[in-house]
Design a protein around this motif. Structure first.
Motif, PDB file in Angstrom:
ATOM      1  N   GLU A  22       0.842  -1.197   0.000  1.00  0.00           N
ATOM      2  CA  GLU A  22       0.000   0.000   0.000  1.00  0.00           C
ATOM      3  C   GLU A  22       0.879   1.249   0.000  1.00  0.00           C
ATOM      4  O   GLU A  22       1.974   1.240   0.566  1.00  0.00           O
ATOM      5  CB  GLU A  22      -0.895   0.026   1.242  1.00  0.00           C
ATOM      6  N   PRO A  48       5.027  -3.032  -7.327  1.00  0.00           N
ATOM      7  CA  PRO A  48       3.785  -2.841  -8.084  1.00  0.00           C
ATOM      8  C   PRO A  48       2.967  -1.639  -7.607  1.00  0.00           C
ATOM      9  O   PRO A  48       2.397  -0.918  -8.429  1.00  0.00           O
ATOM     10  CB  PRO A  48       3.033  -4.156  -7.879  1.00  0.00           C
ATOM     11  N   VAL A  49       2.918  -1.380  -6.301  1.00  0.00           N
ATOM     12  CA  VAL A  49       2.149  -0.229  -5.804  1.00  0.00           C
ATOM     13  C   VAL A  49       2.773   1.084  -6.291  1.00  0.00           C
ATOM     14  O   VAL A  49       2.063   2.045  -6.589  1.00  0.00           O
ATOM     15  CB  VAL A  49       1.978  -0.251  -4.266  1.00  0.00           C
ATOM     16  N   GLU A  51       4.385   1.355  -9.152  1.00  0.00           N
ATOM     17  CA  GLU A  51       4.027   1.404 -10.578  1.00  0.00           C
ATOM     18  C   GLU A  51       2.616   1.973 -10.742  1.00  0.00           C
ATOM     19  O   GLU A  51       2.376   2.791 -11.637  1.00  0.00           O
ATOM     20  CB  GLU A  51       4.122   0.010 -11.204  1.00  0.00           C
ATOM     21  N   GLN A  52       1.696   1.559  -9.871  1.00  0.00           N
ATOM     22  CA  GLN A  52       0.329   2.105  -9.905  1.00  0.00           C
ATOM     23  C   GLN A  52       0.332   3.603  -9.598  1.00  0.00           C
ATOM     24  O   GLN A  52      -0.362   4.379 -10.258  1.00  0.00           O
ATOM     25  CB  GLN A  52      -0.567   1.391  -8.891  1.00  0.00           C
ATOM     26  N   ALA A  53       1.102   3.988  -8.583  1.00  0.00           N
ATOM     27  CA  ALA A  53       1.173   5.403  -8.197  1.00  0.00           C
ATOM     28  C   ALA A  53       1.795   6.241  -9.314  1.00  0.00           C
ATOM     29  O   ALA A  53       1.325   7.350  -9.595  1.00  0.00           O
ATOM     30  CB  ALA A  53       1.961   5.559  -6.900  1.00  0.00           C
ATOM     31  N   ARG A  55       1.696   5.553 -12.520  1.00  0.00           N
ATOM     32  CA  ARG A  55       0.672   5.643 -13.566  1.00  0.00           C
ATOM     33  C   ARG A  55      -0.344   6.725 -13.192  1.00  0.00           C
ATOM     34  O   ARG A  55      -0.741   7.543 -14.012  1.00  0.00           O
ATOM     35  CB  ARG A  55      -0.006   4.285 -13.774  1.00  0.00           C
ATOM     36  N   TRP A  56      -0.775   6.726 -11.917  1.00  0.00           N
ATOM     37  CA  TRP A  56      -1.707   7.746 -11.428  1.00  0.00           C
ATOM     38  C   TRP A  56      -1.106   9.136 -11.626  1.00  0.00           C
ATOM     39  O   TRP A  56      -1.772  10.039 -12.156  1.00  0.00           O
ATOM     40  CB  TRP A  56      -2.009   7.505  -9.945  1.00  0.00           C
ATOM     41  N   PHE A  68      -8.776   6.202 -10.826  1.00  0.00           N
ATOM     42  CA  PHE A  68      -8.528   5.095  -9.895  1.00  0.00           C
ATOM     43  C   PHE A  68      -7.640   5.628  -8.777  1.00  0.00           C
ATOM     44  O   PHE A  68      -7.040   6.695  -8.908  1.00  0.00           O
ATOM     45  CB  PHE A  68      -7.847   3.909 -10.595  1.00  0.00           C
ATOM     46  N   THR A  69      -7.592   4.897  -7.693  1.00  0.00           N
ATOM     47  CA  THR A  69      -6.725   5.253  -6.565  1.00  0.00           C
ATOM     48  C   THR A  69      -5.886   4.037  -6.209  1.00  0.00           C
ATOM     49  O   THR A  69      -6.441   2.954  -5.996  1.00  0.00           O
ATOM     50  CB  THR A  69      -7.571   5.672  -5.343  1.00  0.00           C
ATOM     51  N   PRO A  70      -4.565   4.183  -6.147  1.00  0.00           N
ATOM     52  CA  PRO A  70      -3.750   3.054  -5.685  1.00  0.00           C
ATOM     53  C   PRO A  70      -4.147   2.681  -4.257  1.00  0.00           C
ATOM     54  O   PRO A  70      -4.719   3.504  -3.540  1.00  0.00           O
ATOM     55  CB  PRO A  70      -2.318   3.603  -5.710  1.00  0.00           C
TER      56      PRO A  70
END
Length: 181
Positions: A22, A48-49, A51-53, A55-56, A68-70
């Motif tokens: 998270e 991975p978290v 990578e999501q952040a 992208r955000w 979306f929200t990580p």
């Protein structure tokens, strides 16, 4: 273990932190309360978290709402979490006043009133900036005050989101502290 990752944004460097799954922190480098939830020891690592952040953040800095929200880990008090949850619900390009947040919390707690100053303290100690959009919180009179990343960044972020800036102003005291735009 706590992990960190560094992101280069158009408004300066950003440090992210995570517990491994998270997102626990997101600060502009050098901002007030930078790293307030970081332990003394941490490891820089790609996760991975993160990578999501990233992208955000890439979507956000392109001027669009990410949609979306990580996954977030809010390391804070119950009161601050209530404030941060309300901030998470402020739509891209919109704003809310400290007083409006205080009123929402007062109603949730069955009280007639809640201190806007207490809300201001919780907003200021937001350790997951941008994603929990504390820059969207403004004074009741339209004052753009109280952004730990600096008032100039607050203006830039709201402008990026195409927020209606017509009724907002930078207080003279803040202008002196943050310098000219």
């Amino acid at each position: 273990m706590t992990y960190t990752y560094h992101y280069h944004s158009p408004l300066g460097g950003i440090t992210l932190s995570s517990n491994g799954t998270e997102l626990a922190g997101l600060w502009f480098d050098g901002q007030k309360y930078f790293g307030d939830t970081l332990p003394k020891e941490y490891e820089e690592k790609s996760l991975p978290v993160f990578e999501q952040a990233v992208r955000w953040l890439d979507i956000y800095f392109s001027g669009r709402a990410p949609g979306f929200t990580p996954p977030l880990l809010m390391k804070t008090t119950p009161f601050r979490k209530m404030v941060w949850d309300i901030m998470l619900a402020i739509p891209f390009g919109k704003t809310m006043t400290y007083g409006e947040i205080a009123d929402k919390i007062a109603r949730k707690k069955g009280r007639s009133k809640m201190s806007a100053q207490a809300v201001g303290g919780a907003v200021g100690h937001n350790s997951i900036s941008l994603i929990i959009p504390c820059h969207r919180v403004v004074g009741t009179n339209g004052s753009l005050t109280g952004y730990a990343g600096g008032i100039d960044r607050k203006v830039q972020l709201l402008t990026l989101e195409k927020a209606d800036m017509a009724s907002f102003f930078v207080p003279k005291k803040e202008r002196l502290e943050s310098g000219p735009f």
